[in-house]
Scaffold this active site. Structure first.
Site, PDB file in Angstrom:
ATOM      1  N   SER A   1      -8.257   5.283  37.253  1.00  0.00           N
ATOM      2  CA  SER A   1      -9.279   6.323  37.072  1.00  0.00           C
ATOM      3  C   SER A   1     -10.614   5.698  37.449  1.00  0.00           C
ATOM      4  CB  SER A   1      -9.293   6.823  35.626  1.00  0.00           C
ATOM      5  OG  SER A   1      -9.584   5.771  34.732  1.00  0.00           O
TER       6      SER A   1
ATOM      7  N   HIS B   1      -3.119   7.428  32.978  1.00  0.00           N
ATOM      8  CA  HIS B   1      -2.317   6.242  32.664  1.00  0.00           C
ATOM      9  C   HIS B   1      -0.959   6.588  32.066  1.00  0.00           C
ATOM     10  CE1 HIS B   1      -6.325   3.812  32.340  1.00  0.00           C
ATOM     11  NE2 HIS B   1      -6.026   4.172  33.573  1.00  0.00           N
TER      12      HIS B   1
ATOM     13  N   GLU C   1      -7.468   7.451  26.592  1.00  0.00           N
ATOM     14  CA  GLU C   1      -7.231   6.327  25.675  1.00  0.00           C
ATOM     15  C   GLU C   1      -7.627   6.657  24.248  1.00  0.00           C
ATOM     16  OE1 GLU C   1      -9.297   2.892  27.263  1.00  0.00           O
ATOM     17  OE2 GLU C   1      -8.688   3.401  29.300  1.00  0.00           O
TER      18      GLU C   1
ATOM     19  N   GLU D   1      -1.480   0.760  30.017  1.00  0.00           N
ATOM     20  CA  GLU D   1      -2.223  -0.236  29.249  1.00  0.00           C
ATOM     21  C   GLU D   1      -1.484  -0.639  27.980  1.00  0.00           C
ATOM     22  OE1 GLU D   1      -6.294   1.106  28.970  1.00  0.00           O
ATOM     23  OE2 GLU D   1      -6.590   0.752  31.120  1.00  0.00           O
TER      24      GLU D   1
ATOM     25  N   ASP E   1     -11.540   6.815  25.010  1.00  0.00           N
ATOM     26  CA  ASP E   1     -12.033   6.877  26.387  1.00  0.00           C
ATOM     27  C   ASP E   1     -11.470   8.158  26.969  1.00  0.00           C
ATOM     28  OD1 ASP E   1     -12.815   6.696  28.978  1.00  0.00           O
ATOM     29  OD2 ASP E   1     -11.668   4.877  29.474  1.00  0.00           O
TER      30      ASP E   1
ATOM     31  N   GLU F   1     -16.157   6.969  25.149  1.00  0.00           N
ATOM     32  CA  GLU F   1     -16.441   6.508  26.518  1.00  0.00           C
ATOM     33  C   GLU F   1     -16.173   7.653  27.487  1.00  0.00           C
ATOM     34  OE1 GLU F   1     -14.177   2.971  27.417  1.00  0.00           O
ATOM     35  OE2 GLU F   1     -14.120   3.442  29.548  1.00  0.00           O
TER      36      GLU F   1
ATOM     37  N   ASP G   1     -18.647   4.359  31.612  1.00  0.00           N
ATOM     38  CA  ASP G   1     -17.762   3.520  32.439  1.00  0.00           C
ATOM     39  C   ASP G   1     -17.848   4.026  33.880  1.00  0.00           C
ATOM     40  OD1 ASP G   1     -15.693   2.202  33.716  1.00  0.00           O
ATOM     41  OD2 ASP G   1     -14.095   3.222  32.651  1.00  0.00           O
TER      42      ASP G   1
ATOM     43  N   LYS H   1     -16.771  -4.065  34.023  1.00  0.00           N
ATOM     44  CA  LYS H   1     -15.566  -4.433  34.773  1.00  0.00           C
ATOM     45  C   LYS H   1     -16.003  -5.184  36.023  1.00  0.00           C
ATOM     46  CE  LYS H   1     -12.932  -0.272  33.485  1.00  0.00           C
ATOM     47  NZ  LYS H   1     -12.766   1.159  33.830  1.00  0.00           N
TER      48      LYS H   1
ATOM     49  N   HIS I   1     -10.732  -4.735  30.773  1.00  0.00           N
ATOM     50  CA  HIS I   1      -9.655  -4.867  31.754  1.00  0.00           C
ATOM     51  C   HIS I   1      -9.642  -3.626  32.667  1.00  0.00           C
ATOM     52  CE1 HIS I   1      -6.702  -2.306  29.126  1.00  0.00           C
ATOM     53  NE2 HIS I   1      -7.911  -1.816  29.132  1.00  0.00           N
TER      54      HIS I   1
ATOM     55  N   LYS J   1     -12.217  -4.536  25.627  1.00  0.00           N
ATOM     56  CA  LYS J   1     -11.195  -3.508  25.735  1.00  0.00           C
ATOM     57  C   LYS J   1     -10.121  -4.083  26.640  1.00  0.00           C
ATOM     58  CE  LYS J   1     -11.404   0.546  28.082  1.00  0.00           C
ATOM     59  NZ  LYS J   1     -11.688   1.939  28.460  1.00  0.00           N
TER      60      LYS J   1
END
Ligand code: PGA
Ligand code: ZN
Length: 439
Positions: free
Chosen positions: A48, A164, A173, A214, A254, A296, A323, A348, A376, A399
Site C-alpha cells: 500500500s 495485506h 492494521e 505482516e 493503520d 495512521e 504514512d 520507512k 517495516h 511498527k
C-alpha cells in the site's frame, strides 16, 4: 574512516517471494592494515505504497517473476554506482548518500532506483559499524546526536486487513501497543501473549487463524460491523492474557485509507460510501469505546482538507500519523507541520531512499514536536536495520508486525539483543510516549 574496497550486489527474495536487492560492501579495516571488514543490507518493499514514494525499480519483464525482477536495479548498482564509489573514502554517511543522490540526479531516485540506492546506503552504514567496531544503533546515535539507549514501544499488527489480507476488512492494521511496562522485553512478551490468546478466541469462533503479510491474523468477520468485531476480539485477547486494556495495553490503527478512497472525497467502508467527516465520526466512535490512541492514514493521502479536519478534531487527544501522506519526505512533512496536519510521521527508509534523508526527516519531526515511528514494509526481509534505527534515534516507537513470521520476529529479536547489550542503560519508551493516555 575507510576506503570502499569491494561491492557485491545480488537479486534475492523478500518475505512475499518477490525479488529484492542485497548489497555487501567491504571497507578497509582501520584496526588491521591490509584487511577488510564488510556489511550487508537488504531492502524491503511496500504494497500500500504512497504516491510520493521514491521509485522502486522493477524490470517489468513478464517472463521473470511476473515483471517484478530487480536485475535492472542490480545492474545499476554494479555498473553505475560501484564504479563511482569504489576506492573512495567517505568520512560520513551523508557524504556517501550525497554522492548517490548526485549520481541519480532525479527528485524521486527514478534513474537508478531507490532500491538500488538504498541497498548501498544501508550496506555502507553496516560496513562502517563493522569497521568502527560499534553496534549500528550506536553509530546512528552518534550521527544523530542522541543517547541511543531507548527501546521503542512495539506497535504489533496482530489483525490484518486491507491490501495485506483478502478478508474484506477495509482497515489494514489493528495493532496492540503494550506501553504500560517497565521494559521492552516485558512489553514484547505481553504483545506476544495477546497474539496467542487472540488465536484461541478466533479458533473458538470458528474463524480462520491464517496470517496476513505482516503476520497478523486475517479472519473474515461476517458481522455487519466487522471492524468493531475485530476491535472487540482484540480487547478480549488482552483481558484473557491477563492485561488491562487502556493502562497496560493500548490499540492503534493503520487505516491506509488511500486504498479504500475513490480519490474524489468518498470512502468505501463497510458497504457504504462515506465522506471524510463520516469516517472521522467512525474513528471518534472507536476512540470513545476502545483505548485507540493512534490512527495512521485515517484519510487518503490526497485528501489534505480531510486531514486538516481530522487533525483539528482528534489531534489533541490521540496520535495522528502520516504514512502515505508524508512518505518520509521532508518537503511533505514540512507542509504538514506548517498547516497543522497530523502530529506524527511513519518512517520507512525505502520511501525516501537513503539513510541520511531518513535521519533528516526524523530530525525535522523531532524539532516540530512530531512523533516518529520507525516502520517495516509489508514486504520485508531478514534485515534488522530498522531495529537499530529505532534505538539509535531514541524515537520511541516501532511498527514491525505481529508475533509470527521470522522477517517480523527478526526485528524483535534484534531489539531484545540490544536491550541485553545496553543492560542497565536501557530505557523503555512506553511510559514517556504513552503515559498521558494511561487510565
Ligand atoms: P506497506 O504497508 O509496506 O504495504 O506500505 C505498511 C504500512 O502501510 O504502514
Ligand atoms: Zn501505513
Amino acid at each position: 574512516m575507510s576506503k570502499i574496497r569491494n561491492l557485491q550486489v545480488r537479486e534475492l527474495l523478500d518475505s512475499r517471494g518477490i525479488p529484492t536487492v542485497e548489497v555487501e560492501i567491504a571497507v578497509d579495516d582501520p584496526k588491521h592494515a591490509g584487511e577488510i571488514v564488510s556489511g550487508r543490507a537488504l531492502v524491503p518493499s511496500g504494497a500500500s505504497t504512497g504516491e510520493g514514494e521514491a521509485l522502486e525499480l522493477r524490470d517489468g519483464d513478464k517472463k521473470r517473476f511476473e515483471g517484478k525482477g530487480v536485475l535492472s536495479a542490480v545492474r545499476n548498482v554494479r555498473e553505475k554506482i560501484a564504479p563511482a564509489i569504489l576506492g573512495r573514502d567517505f568520512s560520513l554517511q551523508s557524504h556517501l548518500d550525497d554522492a548517490l543522490r548526485d549520481l541519480d540526479g532525479t527528485p524521486n531516485k527514478s534513474k537508478l532506483g531507490a532500491n538500488a540506492i538504498l541497498s548501498v546506503s544501508m550496506a555502507f552504514l553496516r560496513a562502517q559499524s563493522a569497521a568502527q567496531r560499534i553496534p549500528t544503533y550506536k553509530l546512528i546515535s552518534s550521527t544523530f546526536g542522541t543517547h541511543g539507549t531507548t527501546l521503542p514501544v512495539p506497535m504489533m499488527n496482530i489483525l490484518n486487513g486491507g491490501k495485506h489480507a483478502a478478508n474484506g476488512l477495509a482497515i489494514q492494521e489493528f495493532m496492540v501497543v503494550p506501553a504500560g511496562f517497565e521494559t521492552f522485553s516485558e512489553s514484547l512478551r505481553a504483545g506476544v501473549e495477546i497474539f496467542h490468546r487472540l488465536k484461541h478466541i478466533l479458533n473458538e469462533k470458528g474463524l480462520s487463524t491464517g496470517v496476513g503479510d505482516e503476520g497478523g491474523f486475517a479472519p473474515v468477520f461476517e458481522d455487519e460491523l466487522p471492524h468493531e468485531q475485530a476491535l472487540t476480539a482484540i480487547i478480549q485477547a488482552i483481558r484473557d492474557a491477563g492485561y488491562r486494556p487502556g493502562s497496560d495495553v493500548f490499540l492503534a490503527i493503520d487505516a491506509a485509507a488511500s486504498e479504500f478512497s475513490d480519490h474524489k472525497g468518498a470512502y468505501r467502508f463497510e458497504g457504504k460510501r462515506l465522506n471524510a467527516d463520516e469516517m472521522v465520526d467512525i474513528y471518534r466512535r472507536w476512540t470513545n469505546t476502545y483505548p485507540v490512541i493512534s490512527i495512521e492514514d485515517g484519510l487518503a493521502e490526497d485528501d489534505w482538507d480531510g486531514w486538516a479536519m481530522l487533525s483539528k478534531k482528534m489531534g489533541s487527544e490521540i496520535q495522528i500519523v502520516g504514512d502515505d501522506l508524508f512518505v518520509t519526505n521532508q518537503a511533505l512533512l514540512k507542509r504538514g507541520i506548517d498547516s497543522g496536519i497530523a502530529n506524527a510521521i511513519l518512517i520507512k527508509l525505502n520511501q525516501i531512499g537513503t539513510v541520511t534523508e531518513t535521519l533528516e526527516t526524523m530530525k525535522m519531526a523531532g524539532q516540530a514536536g512530531f512523533g516518529a515511528i520507525v516502520s517495516h514494509r509489508s514486504g520485508e526481509t531478514e534485515d534488522t536495520l530498522i531495529a537499530d534505527l529505532a534505538v539509535g534515534t531514541d524515537c520511541g516507537q516501532i511498527k514491525t508486525g505481529s508475533a509470527s513470521r521470522s522477517e517480523r520476529i527478526a526485528k524483535y529479536n534484534q531489539l531484545l539483543r540490544i536491550e541485553e547489550q545496553l543492560g542497565s542503560r536501557a530505557k523503555f519508551a512506553g511510559p514517556a510516549v504513552y503515559g498521558r493516555f494511561q487510565r
